[in-house]
Design an enzyme around this catalytic site. Structure first.
Site, PDB file in Angstrom:
ATOM      1  N   GLU A 100      57.092  42.214  35.255  1.00  0.00           N
ATOM      2  CA  GLU A 100      56.742  43.647  35.177  1.00  0.00           C
ATOM      3  C   GLU A 100      57.141  44.871  34.686  1.00  0.00           C
ATOM      4  O   GLU A 100      56.326  45.149  34.177  1.00  0.00           O
ATOM      5  CB  GLU A 100      56.598  43.910  36.868  1.00  0.00           C
ATOM      6  CG  GLU A 100      55.099  45.015  37.612  1.00  0.00           C
ATOM      7  CD  GLU A 100      55.363  45.550  39.131  1.00  0.00           C
ATOM      8  OE1 GLU A 100      54.047  46.583  39.288  1.00  0.00           O
ATOM      9  OE2 GLU A 100      55.473  45.066  39.410  1.00  0.00           O
TER      10      GLU A 100
ATOM     11  N   HIS B 190      50.269  49.570  42.930  1.00  0.00           N
ATOM     12  CA  HIS B 190      50.536  48.116  43.159  1.00  0.00           C
ATOM     13  C   HIS B 190      51.079  47.428  42.286  1.00  0.00           C
ATOM     14  O   HIS B 190      52.810  46.975  42.080  1.00  0.00           O
ATOM     15  CB  HIS B 190      49.543  47.471  43.796  1.00  0.00           C
ATOM     16  CG  HIS B 190      49.913  45.248  43.889  1.00  0.00           C
ATOM     17  ND1 HIS B 190      50.892  45.676  44.791  1.00  0.00           N
ATOM     18  CD2 HIS B 190      49.244  44.688  43.463  1.00  0.00           C
ATOM     19  CE1 HIS B 190      51.107  43.941  45.296  1.00  0.00           C
ATOM     20  NE2 HIS B 190      50.119  43.895  44.145  1.00  0.00           N
TER      21      HIS B 190
ATOM     22  N   ARG C  13      40.637  43.203  41.886  1.00  0.00           N
ATOM     23  CA  ARG C  13      41.243  44.366  42.010  1.00  0.00           C
ATOM     24  C   ARG C  13      40.750  45.664  41.810  1.00  0.00           C
ATOM     25  O   ARG C  13      40.300  46.692  43.453  1.00  0.00           O
ATOM     26  CB  ARG C  13      42.277  44.687  42.476  1.00  0.00           C
ATOM     27  CG  ARG C  13      43.219  43.238  42.943  1.00  0.00           C
ATOM     28  CD  ARG C  13      44.498  43.054  42.601  1.00  0.00           C
ATOM     29  NE  ARG C  13      44.926  41.601  44.013  1.00  0.00           N
ATOM     30  CZ  ARG C  13      46.548  41.064  43.549  1.00  0.00           C
ATOM     31  NH1 ARG C  13      47.703  41.932  42.653  1.00  0.00           N
ATOM     32  NH2 ARG C  13      46.655  40.505  44.110  1.00  0.00           N
TER      33      ARG C  13
ATOM     34  N   ALA D 100      67.025  40.707  39.760  1.00  0.00           N
ATOM     35  CA  ALA D 100      67.590  39.277  40.195  1.00  0.00           C
ATOM     36  C   ALA D 100      65.939  38.593  41.345  1.00  0.00           C
ATOM     37  O   ALA D 100      65.758  37.869  41.948  1.00  0.00           O
ATOM     38  CB  ALA D 100      68.423  39.104  40.785  1.00  0.00           C
TER      39      ALA D 100
ATOM     40  N   GLN E 168      47.633  49.472  38.708  1.00  0.00           N
ATOM     41  CA  GLN E 168      46.484  49.179  39.727  1.00  0.00           C
ATOM     42  C   GLN E 168      47.026  49.104  40.592  1.00  0.00           C
ATOM     43  O   GLN E 168      48.072  49.240  41.411  1.00  0.00           O
ATOM     44  CB  GLN E 168      46.637  47.489  39.498  1.00  0.00           C
ATOM     45  CG  GLN E 168      45.760  46.640  40.856  1.00  0.00           C
ATOM     46  CD  GLN E 168      46.346  45.492  40.394  1.00  0.00           C
ATOM     47  OE1 GLN E 168      47.315  45.273  40.956  1.00  0.00           O
ATOM     48  NE2 GLN E 168      45.469  44.515  39.133  1.00  0.00           N
TER      49      GLN E 168
ATOM     50  N   LEU F 196      53.228  36.106  39.907  1.00  0.00           N
ATOM     51  CA  LEU F 196      54.180  35.122  39.962  1.00  0.00           C
ATOM     52  C   LEU F 196      53.946  34.340  38.795  1.00  0.00           C
ATOM     53  O   LEU F 196      54.839  33.633  38.713  1.00  0.00           O
ATOM     54  CB  LEU F 196      53.704  34.564  41.143  1.00  0.00           C
ATOM     55  CG  LEU F 196      53.990  35.077  42.573  1.00  0.00           C
ATOM     56  CD1 LEU F 196      53.630  34.477  43.961  1.00  0.00           C
ATOM     57  CD2 LEU F 196      55.567  36.194  42.372  1.00  0.00           C
TER      58      LEU F 196
END
Length: 580
Positions: free
Chosen positions: A384, A353, A287, A18, A241, A401
Site C-alpha cells: 500500500e 480504507h 467501492r 512485516a 478509497q 492482497l
C-alpha cells in the site's frame, strides 16, 4: 532527550514492514542473501491480518474465468488511471502466487472437489463486464490473517532476522543511492543504524489521517513520509478509497465478502438502493461508486432514522453461511453493536480504507527518484505504501492482497538478483544525526502543543473536506487548516521523558508523518479539477480524459508541495464510460 546509544547493523537487504508485502519480499530475497525485517509491530499483528474477504485470481475453479477478464475489471475499476502493463503483470501472476501460497500451507476454503473455493467480489466480472464472477480465493473471512501467518512461518524457516517494535525515523541517502536506514528501538530507546545494499519499504497506508477509518492505529504512512522528506515524490495522493461498509460509528470493516455471499444494502425505507446506481452489479459495484451512493441516499433523507448510515442485510443468508463463511464479521457486529446479523440488520457507513497513492515504482518495485523513469538505486517499495499503479483511481476488492504478494515477490527477487553486482554503499558521516535532531526537537521543550489535540483536528479536517465528496472551497479550507496544524506541530512537546516504550513520543512522530501526507493529498486533490474514481469533485462532476488522464507527482520543496504529472500507460483497454 535525544538517544545517546547508537547500535549498528549490516545486512544485504533490509525490509521495513512485516505485512504481506514485506514478508513476501523477505522470503524471496532470503533465498540468496542475508535479510533483516524491521517492523513497528510483532509481524503477525501487521495490518495485512485484518484483510478479510479474499485474494483475487482467475483460477476458474468454480466457473470459467481468465486473467484478461481480471485485467479488464481492474483497469475499468481504476477509472482507467491504472498503468495497464503493471495490471497485466499482476493479474497474470496472481494465479501462480495463489498456488504458491497454497503449497506453503495456507488453508483456503475448499470446493466439494477439494479445489480452492472462490466467491464473488465487487467489480469482478466475466466476459469483460457481462456478469459477476467468482474470483476471490478465501479462507473464511480471515484471508489476510492466514497469508500473514503462512508467510511469517516461511520467513522463520528461511532464517530471516526480525527486529520487532522498531520505528522507522530516516532513510540514509548518499550520492543518489540508498545506504540504509535509522530506526528507534521502542523497548530501549536506542537508535539503530542499518547499513544495507538495498532497502524495501512495505509500511502500509495512512488512513489514520481520517477520523473514521478501518485502518489500525499504526497506519500512519511512515515509509511514504520519510521518503517524501528525502526528496522522493508521491504519486496519485488525491485518490483515497472509502470502503462502503464500515461498522457505524467505529469504521471497523465489514468485508465485501459479506456482499459477495449475497448480502444486500438497504436504505432507511428498506429499499435495495443500488438498483438505482449500478443495475447490473448492484451491491457488488466498485467501492467508490457504492460509497457515493450511500452518501447520496443519506443526503436525500433516506438514511436510517435520519442518521448517517444505511443497513447491510445478511439475514437471508442463514446461520450456516454467516457462521461458516463470515465468522469474524458475526463476532464483530455482536461485540461492538450488540447486533446478531443472523436476525438483525447491520448499520454501516463508508470508512476511510485504502491509499491508492504512494511511492512511484517500477514493475520490479524499484522506487523512482524522479517519479518517472530514474530508479533510486537501492530503494524499493511494495504494497500500500507503493504506487506501481495497479489500482489507479479506485482499487477493486481482493486486489490489495494480490498487489502485496505479486509485487512483494517481484521486489524481493529483484533485490536479491541485483545484490551480487552491488558494492556496499557509502554511509553518511553521521547517519543518526537527523533522527537525533527530530527526537530532540520533540522532547526538549518543557511545555508546548499537544500532539493528541493536533491529531484530532487533523482527522476532523480531512473527514470534513477531503473524504468521499470534495469541493474546491472545502479543499482550500482544508489546506488553510493543515497549514495552521503544521505550524503548531513545530511546537509539540513530549512530556514523557522515558527512553523505554515512550508511546507519547511514537505518536508525536507519527503525527508528523500524517501531517505531511495529508498536505500532499489535499494539494493534489485541489489541483485535479475532475471526478475520477475515489476523487469526486462536486464542482467538477465529470471525468475529463482530455486534461486529466495522467498521474500526479507531489514533491516536497522546503515548505511547499510542488505538483508535476506523467501519462498513464495504456496497452489494451482505451478509456470508456464506466457503467455497471
Amino acid at each position: 532527550m535525544a538517544p545517546r546509544t547508537v547500535v549498528r547493523h549490516q545486512f544485504d537487504a533490509v525490509i521495513v514492514g512485516a505485512g504481506g508485502a514485506g514478508l513476501m519480499a523477505a522470503l524471496e530475497a532470503s533465498k540468496r542473501c542475508r535479510v533483516a525485517v524491521v517492523s513497528k509491530l510483532y509481524p503477525t499483528r501487521s495490518h495485512t491480518g485484518t484483510a478479510q474477504g479474499g485474494i483475487g485470481a482467475a483460477l476458474a475453479n468454480v466457473e470459467p474465468d481468465s486473467w484478461e477478464w481480471h485485467m479488464f475489471d481492474t483497469v475499468k475499476g481504476s477509472d482507467y488511471l491504472a498503468d495497464q502493463d503493471a495490471v497485466e503483470a499482476m493479474c497474470r501472476e496472481a494465479v501462480e502466487v495463489v498456488y504458491d501460497l497454497e503449497h506453503m500451507g495456507l488453508p483456503f476454503n475448499r470446493t466439494p472437489e477439494g479445489k480452492i473455493d472462490q466467491r464473488r467480489f465487487g467489480g469482478h466480472t466475466k466476459e469483460f463486464g457481462k456478469a459477476p464472477v467468482r474470483r476471490s480465493c478465501y479462507a473464511a473471512d480471515r484471508t489476510g490473517h492466514m497469508i500473514l501467518q503462512t508467510l511469517y512461518q516461511q520467513c522463520i524457516k528461511q532464517q530471516v532476522t526480525f527486529f520487532d517494535e522498531y520505528h522507522l525515523l530516516d532513510l540514509l541517502i548518499e550520492h543518489g543511492r540508498c545506504a540504509g536506514l535509522v530506526a528507534l528501538c521502542l523497548a530501549t530507546g536506542e537508535l539503530h543504524v542499518f547499513h544495507a545494499k538495498s532497502v524495501l519499504l512495505a509500511t502500509g497506508g495512512f488512513g489514520r489521517m481520517f477520523k473514521v477509518t478501518s485502518n489500525a492505529y499504526t497506519l500512519t504512512g511512515d515509509g511514504c513520509a520519510v521518503a517524501f522528506r528525502r526528496g522522493v515524490p508521491l504519486q496519485d495522493m488525491e485518490f483515497f478509497q472509502f470502503h462502503p461498509t464500515g461498522i457505524y460509528g467505529l469504521g471497523i470493516l465489514v468485508t465485501e465478502g459479506a456482499r459477495g455471499e449475497g448480502g444486500v444494502l438497504r436504505n432507511g425505507r428498506g429499499e435495495r438502493f443500488m438498483e438505482r446506481y449500478a443495475p447490473t452489479l448492484l451491491d457488488l459495484a466498485p467501492r467508490d461508486m457504492i460509497s457515493r451512493a450511500i452518501y447520496l441516499e443519506i443526503r436525500d433523507g433516506r438514511g436510517v432514522d435520519g442518521k448517517d448510515y444505511v443497513h447491510l442485510d445478511l439475514r437471508h443468508l442463514g446461520r450456516d453461511v454467516i457462521e461458516g463463511k463470515l465468522p469474524d464479521i458475526a463476532d464483530f457486529v455482536r461485540t461492538y453493536l450488540g447486533v446478531d446479523p443472523v436476525k438483525e440488520l447491520v448499520p454501516v457507513q463508508p470508512t476511510a480504507h485504502y491509499a491508492m497513492g504512494g511511492l512511484p515504482t517500477t514493475l520490479e518495485a524499484q522506487v523512482l527518484a524522479d517519479g518517472v523513469s530514474r530508479p533510486l538505486i537501492g530503494l524499493y517499495a511494495a504494497g500500500e505504501c507503493a504506487c506501481v499503479s495497479v489500482h489507479g483511481a479506485n482499487r477493486l476488492g481482493t486486489n490489495s492482497l494480490v498487489d502485496i504478494v505479486v509485487f512483494g515477490r517481484r521486489g524481493g527477487r529483484h533485490m536479491a538478483n541485483a545484490l551480487a553486482s552491488m558494492d556496499w554503499p557509502t554511509m553518511p558521516a553521521a547517519p543518526e544525526a537527523r533522527a537525533q535532531d527530530l527526537i530532540g526537537r520533540l522532547t526538549s521543550p518543557a511545555s508546548g502543543e499537544s500532539a493528541a489535540q493536533i491529531r484530532a483536528e487533523l482527522q476532523q479536517i480531512m473527514m470534513d473536506h477531503v473524504s468521499v465528496f470534495r469541493v474546491g472551497d472545502g479543499l482550500k479550507e482544508a489546506l488553510g487548516g493543515l497549514s495552521s496544524l503544521r505550524s503548531r506541530y513545530q511546537h509539540v512537546a513530549v512530556r514523557d521523558r522515558a527512553l523505554q516504550f515512550n508511546v507519547e513520543l511514537e505518536e508525536a512522530l507519527e503525527l508528523g508523518y500524517l501531517l505531511d501526507l495529508a498536505w500532499a493529498t489535499a494539494v493534489a486533490a485541489l489541483a485535479r479539477t475532475e471526478s475520477r474514481g475515489a476523487h469526486s469533485r462536486e464542482d467538477f462532476p465529470k471525468r475529463d480524459d482530455a486534461n486529466w488522464l495522467k498521474h500526479s507527482l507531489a514533491s516536497l520543496h522546503d515548505d511547499t508541495v510542488a505538483l508535476a504529472y506523467k501519462p498513464v500507460r495504456i496497452t489494451k483497454f482505451p478509456p470508456k464510460e464506466r457503467t455497471y
